[in-house]
Enzyme design. Structure first.
Site, short mmCIF file in Angstrom:
data_model
loop_
_atom_site.label_atom_id
_atom_site.label_comp_id
_atom_site.label_asym_id
_atom_site.label_seq_id
_atom_site.Cartn_x
_atom_site.Cartn_y
_atom_site.Cartn_z
N LYS A 1 3.84 -2.77 -6.95
CA LYS A 1 5.26 -2.56 -7.24
C LYS A 1 6.15 -3.21 -6.18
O LYS A 1 7.14 -3.84 -6.51
CB LYS A 1 5.53 -1.06 -7.30
CG LYS A 1 6.95 -0.71 -7.68
CD LYS A 1 7.15 -0.81 -9.17
CE LYS A 1 8.55 -0.49 -9.61
NZ LYS A 1 8.89 -1.20 -10.84
N CYS B 1 0.85 -1.18 0.00
CA CYS B 1 0.00 0.00 0.00
C CYS B 1 0.89 1.24 0.00
O CYS B 1 2.06 1.16 0.35
CB CYS B 1 -0.88 0.02 1.24
SG CYS B 1 -1.88 -1.45 1.39
C1 G6P Z 1 6.51 -7.65 -7.26
C2 G6P Z 1 6.38 -7.10 -8.66
C3 G6P Z 1 7.40 -7.79 -9.56
C4 G6P Z 1 8.81 -7.58 -8.98
C5 G6P Z 1 8.89 -8.18 -7.57
C6 G6P Z 1 10.22 -7.91 -6.89
O1 G6P Z 1 6.08 -8.98 -7.24
O2 G6P Z 1 5.08 -7.30 -9.17
O3 G6P Z 1 7.35 -7.22 -10.85
O4 G6P Z 1 9.72 -8.20 -9.82
O5 G6P Z 1 7.87 -7.56 -6.78
O6 G6P Z 1 10.35 -6.55 -6.55
P1 G6P Z 1 11.68 -5.88 -6.08
O7 G6P Z 1 11.28 -4.50 -5.66
O8 G6P Z 1 12.21 -6.67 -4.91
O9 G6P Z 1 12.64 -5.87 -7.21
#
Ligand code: G6P
Length: 603
Positions: free
Chosen positions: A598, A2
């Site tokens: 994100k 959030c």
């Molecule tokens: C979420 C997003 C993915 C991303 C993952 C890791 O699941 O939807 O697209 O790759 O988080 O995020 P980070 O911030 O650790 O790279």
């Protein structure tokens, strides 16, 4: 997960607050809301829907007030309803809160306060925070003490903020295993779950640590430890990113803008201080066991890096998905865990690092977000400096992370084999050429990839296939397509495909092959054999390669003929464009695909 934002100021905050919320919307987008203090009373406006929808209906930015908090939600506990949207009000309407994370003992606490006559309006775990604040205030008649008492009752992960008519010119906030930053301005103070909340207004940042709380008024802030009550002195970090980077800059979507920034971020990573890279290489060299870890795309970055590291150092380094770390990982003081994360806040990746640290292992990370928890918690961090990445899907940040790890591999390789210095210099020169090749793809192949996307968008089942490092690339390509188009895409090695999955091949099944250059003889030949196997069964094949036109493929993306060492990076860029254009054709919500967020800061 959030998004949290808050402002206390000499001037009206409502317009800034809603703008700040929009800048955080990629963290969650099923409902949103704001709370202000006006004439000694709390005013809440909230509803389900995107920020622009709720703003149009509820006029979130109309009230005039010098203090407010705001929230954009990604549902965990309780469905997507107006009642479950934040902010949440306490029973006697004296405390209003916004919360990010999960309060794991909320059921017990709820039962306890229900017995005291407190009524609950939502199904969320978050509402308990407002009720506890009010309950403890009733006991002590002191807002700060009520906050501390509340903190001591909560279990789980949280970052929350509250405002109350009992102290109408201050924001109270705290965090535990969920991100919370403070932005320090000359006549306004800000809070945010990441720096996009306030980067437009101030570039002075402070990261709150776990177990600390902060009290902000329009002139400044005080930070204290919730256990000892002692004041903490903090240095302010100055952010060098331009707020412009958080804007679309003429592109229809952030995803496309960020893919177009790929040449620049590769260049930036190549300019990072060599000492930082050398230190990571040294840590790898000193460790007996090394793990690379991450989630989602960041995990696939580690798999791509695993192949590069093997090629450059002749050694095998483990990669392990962060959420499985505790189940199978083996660590002690001689272990090094290297995490990769764009946000630096991903719950599973932070948990893996904590687990490793608790058992004495050393930790390092490649992170993009300044001020993030991970960037503070590890023994050594490489800040990749790719600028804000707003689209939920990671593109430019992922590519930059691969390059940071390649640089580390070159450093290590040079250390292990000083006699091959010339060869490593050559690799360095090749990476320096990557931006120009990716630029060529963006300039010359975008149109072709778009045309191909328009022809293949109706195929809903895909295999993404490759061998060697191209298998790792196919993992990332498949995830991108899945995330943004909602089509099914499964990745595997060309060899593995023959062992079961081949039974799925028919004219309805699409396959994307990431084909190595012909110079990589065996890999190339074996990959092309797999292409033949699929064609022989009537499958549709899209080839991504750098050779001459090949009629065997039904469609093909012919990449520039770059040095083989950097070809995988070009394939990654092409796979990003492919996913983007298929999603455009399907009219998907590209920057905020359904159900995603994100940074996933919950288990
Ligand atoms: C979420 C997003 C993915 C991303 C993952 C890791 O699941 O939807 O697209 O790759 O988080 O995020 P980070 O911030 O650790 O790279």
């Amino acid at each position: 997960m959030c998004g949290i934002s808050g402002i206390v100021s000499y001037k009206n905050v409502s317009k800034r607050l809603v703008k700040s919320l929009s800048n955080l919307e990629y963290r969650g987008y099923d409902s949103c809301g704001v709370a202000y203090l006006r004439n000694g009373q709390i005013e809440i406006r909230k509803d389900i829907g995107t920020i622009s929808e709720v703003e149009a209906r509820e006029r979130l930015s109309d009230p005039v007030s010098c203090i407010g908090i705001a929230h954009t939600r990604w549902a965990t506990h309780g469905g997507v309803t107006k009642a479950n949207a934040h902010p949440h009000l306490s029973y006697h309407q004296n405390f209003v809160i916004i919360h990010n994370g999960i309060i794991s003992n909320f059921r017990e606490l709820r039962e306890e306060l229900s017995k005291q006559g407190y009524e609950f309006k939502s199904d969320t775990d978050s509402e308990i925070v407002a009720q506890l604040l009010e309950y403890h205030y009733e006991q002590t008649k002191d807002v700060e003490q009520a906050l501390v008492d509340t903190i001591h009752r909560l279990e789980g992960s949280y970052a929350f903020a509250t405002i109350t008519p009992y102290d109408p010119e201050r924001i109270y906030c705290t965090r535990h295993e969920s991100p919370l930053l403070i932005g320090v301005g000359p006549d306004s103070q800000y809070i945010g779950s990441d720096l996009n909340a306030f980067i437009e207004y101030t570039k002075n940042l402070i990261t709150l640590s776990d177990g600390e709380y902060a009290i902000l008024d329009k002139d400044g802030y005080v930070i204290k430890n919730a256990m000892t009550g002692r004041e903490a002195q903090r240095e302010i970090t100055h952010i060098s990113w331009d707020a412009e980077i958080s804007k679309k800059g003429g592109y229809p979507h952030f995803m496309l803008k960020e893919i177009h920034e790929e040449p620049q971020v590769v260049h930036t990573v190549m300019q990072l201080e060599s000492e930082k890279i050398a230190k990571l290489a040294e840590m790898i060299n000193e460790a007996k066991r090394v793990y690379l870890t991450g989630m989602g795309t960041a995990y696939y970055v580690t798999v791509i890096a695993q192949y590069y590291l093997a090629q450059l150092t002749g050694k095998f380094y483990n990669t392990l998905c962060a959420d499985e770390f505790e189940n199978v990982g083996e660590f002690d003081e001689d272990t090094l865990v290297i995490a990769v994360s764009q946000s630096g806040e991903t719950y599973d990746t932070l948990s893996a690092l904590r687990c490793a640290k608790n058992r004495g292992a050393k930790t390092a990370a490649v992170v993009n977000m300044l001020g993030s928890t991970m960037s503070h918690d590890v023994d050594h961090v490489i800040m990749q400096g790719s600028g804000s990445e707003i689209c939920v899907l990671s593109t430019k940040a992922a590519l930059a992370q691969v390059v940071a790890l390649i640089r580390t591999g070159i450093e290590l390789g040079s250390h292990f084999s000083p006699d091959q210095a010339e060869e490593f210099d050559q690799r360095r020169r090749e990476i320096l050429q990557t931006p120009q090749y990716i630029q060529q793809i963006l300039d010359e192949l975008s149109g072709i990839i778009r045309l191909i996307a328009n022809k293949i968008y109706h195929i809903t089942n895909w295999l993404f296939l490759g061998r060697g490092i191209y298998y790792a690339v196919s993992l990332e390509g498949a995830l991108k397509l899945k995330e943004v188009t909602y089509h099914h895409a499964e990745s595997m090695t060309g060899g593995f495909m023959k062992h079961g999955t081949i039974s799925l091949i028919d004219s309805q099944m699409g396959s994307v092959f990431f084909v190595p250059p012909e110079t990589e003889k065996k890999l190339h030949t074996d990959t092309m054999s797999n292409v033949e196997e699929i064609k022989a069964r009537g499958g549709f094949v899209l080839g991504v390669h750098s050779g001459p036109f090949n009629p065997l493929f039904d469609q093909q993306i012919i990449l520039p003929d770059a040095p083989p060492f950097i070809m995988p990076l070009l394939h990654i860029a092409a796979s990003h464009l492919l996913a983007y254009f298929v999603a455009v054709k399907l009219r998907r919500n590209i920057d905020k695909p359904r159900s995603l967020a994100k940074s996933v800061t919950v288990p």
